[in-house]
Design a protein around this motif. Structure first.
Motif, short mmCIF file in Angstrom:
data_model
loop_
_atom_site.label_atom_id
_atom_site.label_comp_id
_atom_site.label_asym_id
_atom_site.label_seq_id
_atom_site.Cartn_x
_atom_site.Cartn_y
_atom_site.Cartn_z
N ILE A 211 0.87 -1.17 0.00
CA ILE A 211 0.00 0.00 0.00
C ILE A 211 0.91 1.22 0.00
CG2 ILE A 211 -1.88 1.19 1.17
CD1 ILE A 211 -2.54 -1.61 0.26
N THR A 212 0.83 2.04 -1.02
CA THR A 212 1.69 3.22 -1.12
C THR A 212 0.89 4.42 -1.55
OG1 THR A 212 2.24 2.57 -3.37
CG2 THR A 212 3.77 1.91 -1.64
N ARG A 213 1.50 5.62 -1.53
CA ARG A 213 0.78 6.84 -1.87
C ARG A 213 0.57 6.96 -3.37
NH1 ARG A 213 -0.36 11.29 0.72
NH2 ARG A 213 0.92 10.65 2.48
N SER A 214 -0.61 7.39 -3.78
CA SER A 214 -0.93 7.60 -5.18
C SER A 214 -1.39 9.02 -5.38
CB SER A 214 -2.03 6.65 -5.63
OG SER A 214 -2.48 6.98 -6.89
N ALA A 215 -0.62 9.81 -6.09
CA ALA A 215 -0.96 11.16 -6.45
C ALA A 215 -1.19 12.04 -5.24
CB ALA A 215 -2.17 11.17 -7.34
N THR A 216 -1.68 13.22 -5.49
CA THR A 216 -1.82 14.18 -4.41
C THR A 216 -3.02 13.91 -3.56
OG1 THR A 216 -3.26 15.75 -5.50
CG2 THR A 216 -0.95 15.87 -6.03
N LEU A 217 -3.86 13.01 -3.98
CA LEU A 217 -5.09 12.77 -3.25
C LEU A 217 -4.89 11.68 -2.23
CD1 LEU A 217 -7.33 12.84 -6.39
CD2 LEU A 217 -6.75 14.72 -4.87
N GLY A 218 -5.08 12.01 -0.96
CA GLY A 218 -4.86 11.03 0.09
C GLY A 218 -6.06 10.14 0.25
N LEU A 219 -6.20 9.16 -0.63
CA LEU A 219 -7.36 8.29 -0.60
C LEU A 219 -6.96 6.89 -0.17
CD1 LEU A 219 -8.80 9.34 -4.01
CD2 LEU A 219 -9.41 10.19 -1.77
N ALA A 220 -7.87 6.20 0.40
CA ALA A 220 -7.62 4.81 0.72
C ALA A 220 -7.90 4.03 -0.53
CB ALA A 220 -8.53 4.35 1.83
N VAL A 221 -7.05 4.16 -1.46
CA VAL A 221 -7.26 3.67 -2.80
C VAL A 221 -7.23 2.17 -2.91
CG1 VAL A 221 -6.31 3.55 -5.06
CG2 VAL A 221 -6.27 5.66 -3.82
N LEU A 222 -6.12 1.61 -2.68
CA LEU A 222 -6.02 0.20 -2.95
C LEU A 222 -6.86 -0.59 -2.02
CD1 LEU A 222 -5.62 -1.85 -4.42
CD2 LEU A 222 -3.36 -2.01 -3.95
N ALA A 223 -6.91 -0.10 -0.87
CA ALA A 223 -7.71 -0.83 0.08
C ALA A 223 -9.06 -0.99 -0.51
CB ALA A 223 -7.80 -0.04 1.35
N LEU A 224 -9.33 -0.24 -1.35
CA LEU A 224 -10.57 -0.18 -2.03
C LEU A 224 -10.54 -1.13 -3.15
CD1 LEU A 224 -9.20 1.17 -4.61
CD2 LEU A 224 -8.81 2.72 -2.75
N ALA A 225 -9.71 -0.86 -4.02
CA ALA A 225 -9.86 -1.55 -5.24
C ALA A 225 -9.22 -2.85 -5.27
CB ALA A 225 -9.30 -0.74 -6.32
N LEU A 226 -8.50 -3.17 -4.37
CA LEU A 226 -7.96 -4.50 -4.42
C LEU A 226 -9.20 -5.29 -4.48
CD1 LEU A 226 -5.22 -4.32 -1.94
CD2 LEU A 226 -5.55 -3.46 -4.15
N ALA B 118 5.39 11.87 0.46
CA ALA B 118 4.67 12.07 1.72
C ALA B 118 4.30 13.53 1.96
CB ALA B 118 5.50 11.54 2.88
N ASP B 119 5.03 14.43 1.31
CA ASP B 119 4.75 15.86 1.45
C ASP B 119 3.91 16.38 0.29
OD1 ASP B 119 6.30 16.11 3.81
OD2 ASP B 119 8.12 16.13 2.60
N PHE B 120 3.38 15.46 -0.52
CA PHE B 120 2.57 15.80 -1.68
C PHE B 120 3.37 16.54 -2.76
CE2 PHE B 120 -0.47 15.44 1.83
CZ PHE B 120 -1.26 14.43 1.33
#
Length: 278
Positions: free
Chosen positions: A9-24, A78-80
């Motif tokens: 699980i890593t950062r994706s773009a400037t949007l701090g979303l729980a992305v993969l947790a989602l789409a996995l 981490a600092d966007f």
């Protein structure tokens, strides 16, 4: 919520979303499932169903699931701050109003289309012209020209030092598929360069996905340029972002069932079992 240890699980773009947790992806219903336990699957609950999976049209919250399929043009740390380990891996300001952008070589969409300068131009043009939540970020991009197989030149309406950061709000779109499916069709069945491929979207119930065998990423929390022996560290690991298979076995995993049900409390079980909203 429980993830297999081989999923990053890593950062994706400037949007701090729980992305993969989602789409996995994986999903669940309001009732326990009778499906056999699959220890190679990940089951995740989300708070609501996205209006669309077209990142050119919807706000960040609606991209929580699609971010595992369609990747952003530029990642952030981490600092966007924009990094050069995404789909756009280099940029150069050639004049106060002109930038050259380089598309990462060797990357393909899950449907086999190539990620190159033509795809980058198409992505920028589409974000510029499609009415939606991110249109304003691409308003300064007045003209995009292809210079070679992997380089485009972008002309701005005025000097703009924020171009790399603006790219973090856009996604890589496959020109041929998008042209046929249209914005609405793409929103229902997106195709991208991400670590997972959409299999099915049962409206109001669940999204099912599987690992993308063509995914260009490699080890945990890192990206590797195709043909390169050393991975580029994807900085700022966090629980909010797209993840990647980390081994040949992981690339064959099916990731299924992302719940589209509001959840105040969820039951958690071993990977592969259903999670139930109560």
């Amino acid at each position: 919520m429980k993830f297999d240890r081989e999923v990053s699980i890593t950062r994706s773009a400037t949007l701090g979303l729980a992305v993969l947790a989602l789409a996995l992806t994986g999903c669940s219903s309001a009732e326990p499932t009778a499906d056999p336990v699959d220890h190679d699957a990940i089951v995740v609950l989300t708070g609501s169903e996205p209006r669309s999976m077209n990142c050119a049209e919807v706000v960040a919250y609606d991209q929580m699931i699609s971010s595992a399929f369609v990747e952003r043009l530029v990642f952030t740390d981490a600092d966007f701050s924009p990094t050069k380990d995404g789909l756009v891996d280099d940029w150069e300001q050639t004049s106060p109003r002109t930038r050259k952008l380089h598309a990462r070589e060797g990357v393909t969409f899950s449907n086999g289309e190539a990620w190159n300068a033509d795809a980058l131009k198409f992505s920028l043009d589409t974000h510029h012209t499609t009415p939606g939540a991110v249109t304003a970020f691409f308003a300064p991009f007045k003209d995009v020209q292809v210079l070679d197989d992997y380089t485009v030149e972008v002309k701005m309406d005025a000097p703009n030092a924020a171009v790399p950061a603006l790219l973090a709000f856009g996604c890589g779109l496959p020109p041929d598929y998008y042209s046929v499916s249209g914005a609405e069709g793409f929103g229902k069945k997106p195709v991208g360069t991400g670590p997972y491929v959409l299999e099915a979207w049962d409206l109001g119930r669940e999204v099912t996905a599987k690992a993308n065998p063509k995914y260009w990423g490699t080890s945990r929390g890192s990206r590797r340029s195709p043909g390169s022996s050393s991975p580029t560290r994807r900085r700022g690991p966090t629980s909010s972002s797209a993840g990647a298979p980390t081994s040949p076995s992981a690339s064959r995993r099916s990731v299924r069932r992302t719940s589209l049900l509001p959840a105040t409390r969820s039951s958690r079980s071993r990977p592969g079992t259903s999670a139930t909203s109560r």
